[in-house]
Design a protein around this motif. Structure first.
Motif, PDB file in Angstrom:
ATOM      1  N   UNK A 124       1.047  -1.258  -0.155  1.00  0.00           N
ATOM      2  CA  UNK A 124      -0.024   0.363   0.234  1.00  0.00           C
ATOM      3  C   UNK A 124       0.762   1.283  -0.336  1.00  0.00           C
ATOM      4  N   UNK A 125      -0.012   2.226  -0.577  1.00  0.00           N
ATOM      5  CA  UNK A 125       1.214   2.826  -0.476  1.00  0.00           C
ATOM      6  C   UNK A 125       0.561   4.345  -0.270  1.00  0.00           C
ATOM      7  N   UNK A 126       0.915   5.413   0.047  1.00  0.00           N
ATOM      8  CA  UNK A 126       0.306   6.815   0.318  1.00  0.00           C
ATOM      9  C   UNK A 126       0.791   8.031  -1.072  1.00  0.00           C
ATOM     10  N   UNK A 127      -0.081   8.969  -1.852  1.00  0.00           N
ATOM     11  CA  UNK A 127       0.174   9.830  -2.529  1.00  0.00           C
ATOM     12  C   UNK A 127      -0.755  11.191  -3.091  1.00  0.00           C
ATOM     13  N   UNK A 128       0.044  11.798  -1.828  1.00  0.00           N
ATOM     14  CA  UNK A 128      -1.426  13.457  -1.591  1.00  0.00           C
ATOM     15  C   UNK A 128       0.118  13.947  -1.981  1.00  0.00           C
ATOM     16  N   UNK A 129      -1.477  15.604  -2.658  1.00  0.00           N
ATOM     17  CA  UNK A 129      -0.406  16.831  -3.030  1.00  0.00           C
ATOM     18  C   UNK A 129       0.304  17.681  -1.212  1.00  0.00           C
ATOM     19  N   UNK A 130      -0.256  16.903  -0.302  1.00  0.00           N
ATOM     20  CA  UNK A 130       0.214  17.785   0.690  1.00  0.00           C
ATOM     21  C   UNK A 130       1.724  17.395   0.846  1.00  0.00           C
ATOM     22  N   UNK A 131       2.639  19.128   1.617  1.00  0.00           N
ATOM     23  CA  UNK A 131       3.969  18.524   1.569  1.00  0.00           C
ATOM     24  C   UNK A 131       4.460  17.737   2.483  1.00  0.00           C
ATOM     25  N   UNK A 132       5.759  16.984   1.686  1.00  0.00           N
ATOM     26  CA  UNK A 132       5.860  15.346   2.433  1.00  0.00           C
ATOM     27  C   UNK A 132       5.838  14.826   4.478  1.00  0.00           C
ATOM     28  N   UNK A 133       6.548  16.889   4.921  1.00  0.00           N
ATOM     29  CA  UNK A 133       7.066  16.758   5.863  1.00  0.00           C
ATOM     30  C   UNK A 133       5.511  16.200   6.723  1.00  0.00           C
ATOM     31  N   UNK A 134       4.632  16.977   5.610  1.00  0.00           N
ATOM     32  CA  UNK A 134       2.874  17.070   6.837  1.00  0.00           C
ATOM     33  C   UNK A 134       2.627  15.400   6.702  1.00  0.00           C
ATOM     34  N   UNK A 135       2.613  14.491   5.289  1.00  0.00           N
ATOM     35  CA  UNK A 135       2.102  13.583   5.001  1.00  0.00           C
ATOM     36  C   UNK A 135       3.260  12.951   6.208  1.00  0.00           C
ATOM     37  N   UNK A 136       4.533  12.741   6.481  1.00  0.00           N
ATOM     38  CA  UNK A 136       5.430  12.167   7.289  1.00  0.00           C
ATOM     39  C   UNK A 136       4.639  11.844   8.531  1.00  0.00           C
ATOM     40  N   UNK A 137       4.391  13.285   8.966  1.00  0.00           N
ATOM     41  CA  UNK A 137       4.013  13.488   9.940  1.00  0.00           C
ATOM     42  C   UNK A 137       2.805  12.673  10.351  1.00  0.00           C
ATOM     43  N   UNK A 138       1.599  13.013   9.261  1.00  0.00           N
ATOM     44  CA  UNK A 138       0.511  12.288   9.785  1.00  0.00           C
ATOM     45  C   UNK A 138       0.194  10.677   9.602  1.00  0.00           C
ATOM     46  N   UNK A 139       1.149  10.212   8.536  1.00  0.00           N
ATOM     47  CA  UNK A 139       0.804   9.039   8.729  1.00  0.00           C
ATOM     48  C   UNK A 139       1.397   7.636   9.846  1.00  0.00           C
ATOM     49  N   UNK A 140       2.353   8.568  10.580  1.00  0.00           N
ATOM     50  CA  UNK A 140       3.175   8.552  11.152  1.00  0.00           C
ATOM     51  C   UNK A 140       2.281   8.380  12.904  1.00  0.00           C
ATOM     52  N   UNK A 141       1.090   9.554  13.260  1.00  0.00           N
ATOM     53  CA  UNK A 141       0.804   9.554  13.794  1.00  0.00           C
ATOM     54  C   UNK A 141      -0.418   9.135  14.021  1.00  0.00           C
ATOM     55  N   UNK A 142      -1.051   8.932  12.728  1.00  0.00           N
ATOM     56  CA  UNK A 142      -2.789   8.468  12.481  1.00  0.00           C
ATOM     57  C   UNK A 142      -2.359   7.026  11.998  1.00  0.00           C
ATOM     58  N   UNK A 143      -1.493   6.679  11.009  1.00  0.00           N
ATOM     59  CA  UNK A 143      -1.524   5.610  10.217  1.00  0.00           C
ATOM     60  C   UNK A 143      -0.716   4.722  10.665  1.00  0.00           C
ATOM     61  N   UNK A 144      -0.064   4.675  11.539  1.00  0.00           N
ATOM     62  CA  UNK A 144       1.005   3.710  11.932  1.00  0.00           C
ATOM     63  C   UNK A 144       1.051   2.300  12.113  1.00  0.00           C
ATOM     64  N   UNK A 145      -0.239   2.028  11.779  1.00  0.00           N
ATOM     65  CA  UNK A 145      -0.370   0.673  11.844  1.00  0.00           C
ATOM     66  C   UNK A 145      -0.187  -0.445  11.029  1.00  0.00           C
TER      67      UNK A 145
END
Length: 102
Positions: free
Chosen positions: A1-22
């Motif tokens: 699985x992958x995430x492809x977003x137009x949000x800045x990379x640092x924001x994407x990494x932070x959100x994934x680590x916080x909400x989607x890390x599992x």
């Protein structure tokens, strides 16, 4: 699985680590300088190649018209998800081939 977003990379990494890390994300690709954002094929081609996939092997889920245009431009199978940003009618008009309701 992958995430492809137009949000800045640092924001994407932070959100994934916080909400989607599992979940086992193989790629989290956000906006980075020098790389065109969705719906450009620049970013979709990059992630498809990084995973060693052909476009026909990708099932692309998205909740916006930009996501459906991205899938169409990249030749992915486009699945609109209606729990997000746009309605089923809008997603279908933008090219959704299938709709996920939950």
């Amino acid at each position: 699985m992958l995430i492809l977003t137009n949000k800045p990379q640092i924001f994407a990494d932070q959100r994934v680590a916080h909400f989607l890390a599992r979940w086992p994300w193989r790629v989290v690709q956000g906006q980075v300088e020098g790389l065109a954002v969705k719906p450009s094929t620049d970013v979709s081609n990059l992630v498809t190649s990084a995973l060693g996939l052909t476009p026909e092997q990708v099932l692309y889920l998205g909740d916006s018209d930009v996501d459906m245009y991205t899938a169409r431009n990249a030749r992915y199978r486009a699945v609109g998800v209606i729990w997000g940003f746009r309605s089923e009618a809008e997603l279908r008009a933008a090219g959704a081939q299938d709709i996920a309701q939950s």
